[in-house]
Design a protein around this motif. Sequence first.
Motif, PDB file in Angstrom:
ATOM      1  N   PRO A   1       1.055  -1.297  -0.181  1.00 58.28           N
ATOM      2  CA  PRO A   1      -0.013  -0.196  -0.132  1.00 58.28           C
ATOM      3  C   PRO A   1       0.775   1.363  -0.009  1.00 58.28           C
ATOM      4  O   PRO A   1       2.222   1.176   0.489  1.00 58.28           O
ATOM      5  N   ALA A   2       0.301   2.357  -0.537  1.00 54.94           N
ATOM      6  CA  ALA A   2       0.894   3.649  -0.683  1.00 54.94           C
ATOM      7  C   ALA A   2       1.846   4.155   0.595  1.00 54.94           C
ATOM      8  O   ALA A   2       2.761   4.666   0.722  1.00 54.94           O
ATOM      9  N   GLU A   3       0.887   3.825   1.802  1.00 53.43           N
ATOM     10  CA  GLU A   3       1.315   4.312   3.053  1.00 53.43           C
ATOM     11  C   GLU A   3       2.763   3.725   3.507  1.00 53.43           C
ATOM     12  O   GLU A   3       3.828   4.233   4.111  1.00 53.43           O
ATOM     13  N   ASP A   4       2.830   2.117   3.231  1.00 55.57           N
ATOM     14  CA  ASP A   4       4.006   1.475   3.327  1.00 55.57           C
ATOM     15  C   ASP A   4       5.139   1.635   2.597  1.00 55.57           C
ATOM     16  O   ASP A   4       6.275   1.884   3.088  1.00 55.57           O
ATOM     17  N   ILE A   5       4.653   1.993   1.283  1.00 56.94           N
ATOM     18  CA  ILE A   5       5.946   2.473   0.634  1.00 56.94           C
ATOM     19  C   ILE A   5       6.361   3.783   0.900  1.00 56.94           C
ATOM     20  O   ILE A   5       7.628   4.024   0.922  1.00 56.94           O
ATOM     21  N   ARG A   6       5.412   4.741   1.435  1.00 60.91           N
ATOM     22  CA  ARG A   6       6.174   6.214   1.738  1.00 60.91           C
ATOM     23  C   ARG A   6       6.989   5.738   2.956  1.00 60.91           C
ATOM     24  O   ARG A   6       8.272   6.233   2.919  1.00 60.91           O
ATOM     25  N   ASN A   7       6.626   4.976   3.959  1.00 62.89           N
ATOM     26  CA  ASN A   7       7.254   4.543   5.010  1.00 62.89           C
ATOM     27  C   ASN A   7       8.621   3.882   4.879  1.00 62.89           C
ATOM     28  O   ASN A   7       9.890   4.174   5.397  1.00 62.89           O
ATOM     29  N   ILE A   8       8.809   3.074   3.922  1.00 62.04           N
ATOM     30  CA  ILE A   8       9.897   2.421   3.313  1.00 62.04           C
ATOM     31  C   ILE A   8      10.888   3.321   2.783  1.00 62.04           C
ATOM     32  O   ILE A   8      11.995   3.457   2.951  1.00 62.04           O
ATOM     33  N   GLY A   9      10.352   4.258   1.859  1.00 60.24           N
ATOM     34  CA  GLY A   9      11.184   4.987   1.276  1.00 60.24           C
ATOM     35  C   GLY A   9      11.812   5.880   2.467  1.00 60.24           C
ATOM     36  O   GLY A   9      13.143   6.481   1.968  1.00 60.24           O
ATOM     37  N   ILE A  10      11.102   6.471   3.243  1.00 57.34           N
ATOM     38  CA  ILE A  10      11.645   7.334   4.394  1.00 57.34           C
ATOM     39  C   ILE A  10      12.736   6.497   5.086  1.00 57.34           C
ATOM     40  O   ILE A  10      13.807   7.114   5.594  1.00 57.34           O
ATOM     41  N   GLY A  11      12.457   5.197   5.529  1.00 61.38           N
ATOM     42  CA  GLY A  11      13.371   4.462   6.029  1.00 61.38           C
ATOM     43  C   GLY A  11      14.676   4.505   5.206  1.00 61.38           C
ATOM     44  O   GLY A  11      15.670   4.364   5.976  1.00 61.38           O
ATOM     45  N   GLY A  12      14.639   4.366   3.884  1.00 62.56           N
ATOM     46  CA  GLY A  12      15.604   3.977   2.923  1.00 62.56           C
ATOM     47  C   GLY A  12      16.618   5.257   3.163  1.00 62.56           C
ATOM     48  O   GLY A  12      17.835   5.492   3.245  1.00 62.56           O
ATOM     49  N   TRP A  13      15.906   6.389   3.036  1.00 58.56           N
ATOM     50  CA  TRP A  13      16.493   7.620   2.983  1.00 58.56           C
ATOM     51  C   TRP A  13      17.357   8.026   4.180  1.00 58.56           C
ATOM     52  O   TRP A  13      18.576   8.488   4.151  1.00 58.56           O
ATOM     53  N   PHE A  14      16.765   7.663   5.371  1.00 59.82           N
ATOM     54  CA  PHE A  14      17.332   7.881   6.776  1.00 59.82           C
ATOM     55  C   PHE A  14      18.258   6.900   7.330  1.00 59.82           C
ATOM     56  O   PHE A  14      18.478   7.071   8.372  1.00 59.82           O
ATOM     57  N   HIS A  15      18.182   5.745   6.756  1.00 57.49           N
ATOM     58  CA  HIS A  15      18.814   4.422   7.169  1.00 57.49           C
ATOM     59  C   HIS A  15      20.166   4.711   7.840  1.00 57.49           C
ATOM     60  O   HIS A  15      20.450   4.187   8.938  1.00 57.49           O
ATOM     61  N   ASP A  16      20.969   5.435   7.350  1.00 63.80           N
ATOM     62  CA  ASP A  16      22.268   5.581   7.791  1.00 63.80           C
ATOM     63  C   ASP A  16      22.545   7.003   8.795  1.00 63.80           C
ATOM     64  O   ASP A  16      23.595   7.540   8.813  1.00 63.80           O
ATOM     65  N   VAL A  17      21.308   7.773   8.940  1.00 67.54           N
ATOM     66  CA  VAL A  17      21.723   9.053   9.684  1.00 67.54           C
ATOM     67  C   VAL A  17      22.401   8.893  10.836  1.00 67.54           C
ATOM     68  O   VAL A  17      22.916  10.067  11.563  1.00 67.54           O
ATOM     69  N   GLY A  18      22.185   7.858  11.576  1.00 68.29           N
ATOM     70  CA  GLY A  18      22.990   7.761  12.822  1.00 68.29           C
ATOM     71  C   GLY A  18      24.396   7.862  12.525  1.00 68.29           C
ATOM     72  O   GLY A  18      25.040   8.250  13.586  1.00 68.29           O
ATOM     73  N   LYS A  19      25.037   7.777  11.274  1.00 70.42           N
ATOM     74  CA  LYS A  19      26.445   8.029  10.981  1.00 70.42           C
ATOM     75  C   LYS A  19      26.870   9.402  11.161  1.00 70.42           C
ATOM     76  O   LYS A  19      28.297   9.796  11.514  1.00 70.42           O
TER      77      LYS A  19
END
Length: 224
Positions: free
Chosen positions: A54-72
């Motif tokens: 679903p679109a909501e999941d796709i958006r969350n996955i995109g955001i997760g991908g975008w920020f996945h390494d922000v802890g660096k």
Amino acid sequence: MQQHLMRRKRICEQHLQTLGGITSALGEKDSYTRAHGHRVALYAVRLARRLGLPAEDIRNIGIGGWFHDVGKLALSDHILTNREAHLSGELRQEVRCHPLIGAALLKHIDFLGPAVDFVLFHHERKDGSGYPFGLKDGEIPPGAKIVSIADCFDAVTTDRPYQKGQSIASAFKILRDGCRRCFCEAYVEVFIEEIEENGIIRNTGPASLLVDQLVRSAAGYPDM
Ligand SMILES: [Fe+2]
């Protein structure tokens, strides 16, 4: 466009623009990681769409991908500027904290929802050999499994400070070989189909374009 969709689009845009500032800060320290985050977001979205989520999941996955390494952001400069392929035990331990740091940075932003877990769990592996928790297959959220495939593929196919990018065929082999211990086999096969059909990402464009694409996905636009 219906009013609630316009309002939702505006709120998504504002939040994502603000968060884009965080990755810009990371880009000041580490330009590879910023561009890598953009590409991982787009690959993860392509896989999620191809899986029919679903679109909501796709958006969350995109955001997760975008920020996945922000802890660096919190890692020492000598790790981010490292030119060696292998880090010492102590430095490796520091790097292994980045999912925890990233999730801690993002967890108070309600809007992100499950995307925070995709950041937290993107280095978990299905045989329990991943970090930070050593979760096993059924314990890892699907969104984190999707981000980890996108992350691996982009890491293998792009030039990093300490290694040349490999061919697409090599990346497919690494993903397929990784299905035994690391990745979801069904997702890997769908991802490979997607890359064979629509190619790799060469240039993501400015962050504003990524925001626009994620917002379009969340609002249910067909053209992402
Ligand atoms: Fe990571």
